[in-house]
Design a protein around this motif. Structure first.
Motif, short mmCIF file in Angstrom:
data_model
loop_
_atom_site.label_atom_id
_atom_site.label_comp_id
_atom_site.label_asym_id
_atom_site.label_seq_id
_atom_site.Cartn_x
_atom_site.Cartn_y
_atom_site.Cartn_z
N GLU A 66 0.83 -1.21 0.00
CA GLU A 66 0.00 0.00 0.00
C GLU A 66 0.87 1.26 0.00
O GLU A 66 0.50 2.29 -0.54
N MET A 67 2.03 1.14 0.67
CA MET A 67 2.93 2.30 0.77
C MET A 67 3.97 2.29 -0.35
O MET A 67 5.05 2.83 -0.19
N ASN A 68 3.64 1.69 -1.45
CA ASN A 68 4.56 1.73 -2.59
C ASN A 68 4.44 3.11 -3.22
O ASN A 68 3.56 3.36 -4.04
N TYR A 69 5.30 4.01 -2.82
CA TYR A 69 5.22 5.39 -3.30
C TYR A 69 6.21 5.62 -4.44
O TYR A 69 6.65 6.74 -4.68
N GLY A 70 6.55 4.57 -5.14
CA GLY A 70 7.46 4.71 -6.29
C GLY A 70 6.66 4.85 -7.57
O GLY A 70 5.43 4.79 -7.57
N CYS A 71 7.37 5.05 -8.68
CA CYS A 71 6.63 5.18 -9.95
C CYS A 71 6.99 4.08 -10.94
O CYS A 71 6.37 3.94 -11.96
N GLY A 72 8.01 3.31 -10.63
CA GLY A 72 8.39 2.18 -11.50
C GLY A 72 9.11 1.21 -10.59
O GLY A 72 8.67 0.97 -9.48
N THR A 73 10.25 0.69 -11.05
CA THR A 73 11.02 -0.19 -10.17
C THR A 73 12.51 0.06 -10.34
O THR A 73 12.96 0.45 -11.43
N THR A 74 13.26 -0.12 -9.26
CA THR A 74 14.72 -0.04 -9.35
C THR A 74 15.34 -1.42 -9.12
O THR A 74 16.55 -1.56 -9.16
N VAL A 75 14.49 -2.40 -8.84
CA VAL A 75 15.01 -3.75 -8.53
C VAL A 75 14.93 -4.60 -9.80
O VAL A 75 13.86 -5.11 -10.14
N HIS A 76 16.03 -4.72 -10.49
CA HIS A 76 16.07 -5.46 -11.75
C HIS A 76 16.73 -6.80 -11.47
O HIS A 76 17.94 -6.90 -11.29
N PHE A 77 15.87 -7.81 -11.38
CA PHE A 77 16.27 -9.08 -10.80
C PHE A 77 17.48 -9.72 -11.50
O PHE A 77 18.34 -10.29 -10.85
N GLY A 78 17.54 -9.59 -12.79
CA GLY A 78 18.62 -10.25 -13.53
C GLY A 78 19.99 -9.64 -13.25
O GLY A 78 21.01 -10.25 -13.55
N ASP A 79 20.03 -8.44 -12.69
CA ASP A 79 21.31 -7.74 -12.50
C ASP A 79 21.94 -7.98 -11.14
O ASP A 79 23.06 -7.54 -10.90
N LEU A 80 21.19 -8.60 -10.20
CA LEU A 80 21.63 -8.55 -8.79
C LEU A 80 22.28 -9.84 -8.32
O LEU A 80 21.86 -10.92 -8.70
N VAL B 164 29.73 1.45 -1.91
CA VAL B 164 28.63 0.57 -2.32
C VAL B 164 28.77 0.20 -3.80
O VAL B 164 29.35 0.94 -4.59
N THR B 165 28.21 -0.98 -4.14
CA THR B 165 28.28 -1.41 -5.54
C THR B 165 27.03 -1.00 -6.32
O THR B 165 27.06 -0.91 -7.54
N VAL B 166 25.93 -0.81 -5.58
CA VAL B 166 24.66 -0.43 -6.20
C VAL B 166 24.05 0.70 -5.38
O VAL B 166 24.11 0.68 -4.15
N ALA B 167 23.50 1.69 -6.07
CA ALA B 167 22.73 2.74 -5.41
C ALA B 167 21.38 2.82 -6.12
O ALA B 167 21.30 2.51 -7.32
N ALA B 168 20.34 3.20 -5.38
CA ALA B 168 19.02 3.27 -6.02
C ALA B 168 18.18 4.35 -5.36
O ALA B 168 18.33 4.64 -4.17
N GLN B 169 17.33 4.94 -6.16
CA GLN B 169 16.31 5.87 -5.65
C GLN B 169 15.10 5.78 -6.55
O GLN B 169 15.22 5.70 -7.76
N ASN B 170 13.93 5.77 -5.93
CA ASN B 170 12.69 5.65 -6.69
C ASN B 170 11.77 6.80 -6.29
O ASN B 170 11.32 6.89 -5.14
N CYS B 171 11.51 7.70 -7.21
CA CYS B 171 10.51 8.75 -7.02
C CYS B 171 10.90 9.76 -5.94
O CYS B 171 10.05 10.21 -5.18
N LEU B 172 12.18 10.08 -5.86
CA LEU B 172 12.61 11.12 -4.93
C LEU B 172 13.33 12.25 -5.66
O LEU B 172 12.99 13.43 -5.48
N PHE B 173 14.25 11.94 -6.53
CA PHE B 173 15.11 12.99 -7.09
C PHE B 173 14.32 13.97 -7.97
O PHE B 173 14.71 15.12 -8.14
N ASN B 174 13.20 13.52 -8.52
CA ASN B 174 12.39 14.43 -9.35
C ASN B 174 11.87 15.61 -8.54
O ASN B 174 11.52 16.65 -9.10
N ILE B 175 11.80 15.43 -7.22
CA ILE B 175 11.25 16.48 -6.35
C ILE B 175 12.24 17.64 -6.22
O ILE B 175 11.84 18.78 -6.02
N PHE B 176 13.52 17.34 -6.36
CA PHE B 176 14.54 18.35 -6.07
C PHE B 176 14.60 19.45 -7.12
O PHE B 176 14.52 19.18 -8.33
N GLU B 177 14.81 20.67 -6.64
CA GLU B 177 15.10 21.78 -7.56
C GLU B 177 16.47 21.53 -8.18
O GLU B 177 17.27 20.76 -7.63
N GLN B 178 16.77 22.20 -9.28
CA GLN B 178 17.93 21.83 -10.10
C GLN B 178 19.25 21.78 -9.31
O GLN B 178 20.02 20.83 -9.47
#
Ligand SMILES: C[S@@+](CC[C@H](N)C(=O)[O-])C[C@H]1O[C@@H](n2cnc3c(N)ncnc32)[C@H](O)[C@@H]1O
Length: 323
Positions: A43-57, A136-150
């Motif tokens: 219910e709290m999935n506040y993302g817009c797509g996915t950052t977890v790409h199973f084949g890459d991990l 870290v080897t992997v970094a991820a963010q879903n639906c946060l950086f779009n909020i930031f001013e330039q």
């Protein structure tokens, strides 16, 4: 109150009372054998797509997830790593961190393989990460950086680049806009915090990521997201927003620039040996994924023995393209 405070307020509310549909997810949460996701986390999935790409991990990754929300993607990442502190999950809103902690406790009861210590929840800001350089080897963010001013977006991208080890991957899922958003809407702090009015265009976003030092970008998905309709938002025309999933590699760009793979494919069916603009051999009769600059190079040549297809924006071949 500035837009960052408004953002904190909005996500405090969204932590205390889960808001189904706050961000409309454009991809289905995929099934993983043995992973049960608590309903509240979904219910709290506040993302817009996915950052977890199973084949890459792989099991060995150390993953930084910024803007943990209800914890869904942190849990999905932990499914692969299963080591203490192998997922570092940062959030700026204490109420959201508390909620993620509770949700992960629920997940512990539902998943025999999961231990809460796999995920290290930590209070911190995307603009100044409490994480060591090149750790870290992997970094991820879903639906946060779009909020930031330039200027803040520049800082947030630089932080992700800093904490990644050389060769590391940065997974992004974020809304983008197909047309510039009028200034009066960009100034609406609540709409911005809701991932609706601060968003960049596709090209602006890619330029920012490249400027942060990422040398290769692969576009994994690009889908319709929302419409900012002219009546509701006082616009002269409707604006379609899309969501984009991509991975950016911390590797050096070529002298000719960063490589952006967006699903363009070249097929060569001529007789002699063919080389691209950097002298690499193009195989004959084999679909060959190419980056945008190689695709454009061959489009301009307009050869009768080469076909270059349009971008699909669904590319998932790790570094097996032209460059
Ligand atoms: C739109 S939600 C996305 C949550 C999660 N990534 C998901 O996909 O469900 C944005 C998240 O970022 C957090 N956040 C907001 N500003 C932040 C900042 N400056 N640094 C770190 N996290 C922040 C919010 O508390 C919220 O959890």
């Amino acid at each position: 109150m500035g837009y960052l405070d408004t953002t904190n307020e909005l996500y405090k509310e969204a932590a205390l009372i889960p808001q189904d549909g706050l961000c409309c997810v454009t991809s289905k949460s995929r099934f993983l054998p043995g992973l049960t996701i608590p309903a509240v986390m979904q219910e709290m999935n506040y993302g817009c797509g996915t950052t977890v790409h199973f084949g890459d991990l792989s099991h060995e990754e150390t993953i930084l997830y910024v803007g943990v929300g209800g914890g869904l993607e942190a849990l999905q990442f932990a499914y692969f790593t299963r080591r203490p502190k192998s997922v570092i999950a940062v959030d700026k809103v204490p109420e959201m961190l508390d909620k993620a902690r509770q949700n992960l406790e629920l997940a512990t009861k539902m998943n025999a393989w999961f231990r809460p210590d796999f995920i290290y929840l930590i209070n911190g800001d995307a603009l100044s990460l409490p994480v060591e350089t090149e750790s870290v080897t992997v970094a991820a963010q879903n639906c946060l950086f779009n909020i930031f001013e330039q200027d803040d977006l520049t800082k947030a991208l630089a932080e992700m680049h800093r904490v990644l080890k050389p060769g590391g991957r940065f997974y992004i899922s974020d809304p983008i806009t197909t047309k510039p958003i009028p200034e009066q809407l960009r100034k609406d702090e609540r709409l911005r915090a809701m991932c609706l009015s601060g968003v960049s265009t596709y090209q602006e976003y890619l330029n920012k990521i490249v400027s942060a030092g990422f040398g290769t970008i692969e576009i994994q998905a690009r889908r319709p997201f929302r419409v900012l309709d002219k009546d509701r938002y006082g616009l002269s025309e409707n604006i379609l927003l899309e969501s984009i999933d991509l991975v950016a590699y911390k590797n050096p760009a070529l002298a000719s620039g960063a490589r952006i793979f967006a699903g363009e494919t070249l097929i060569y069916f001529g007789k002699e040996r063919l080389r691209d603009e950097d002298g690499r051999i193009i195989p004959r009769d084999i679909p060959h994924p190419v980056c945008q600059k190689t695709a454009d190079y061959f489009r301009k040549l307009n050869r009768c023995d080469v076909v270059v297809t349009a971008p699909t924006y669904h590319y998932n071949g790790i570094n097996n393209g032209c460059c």
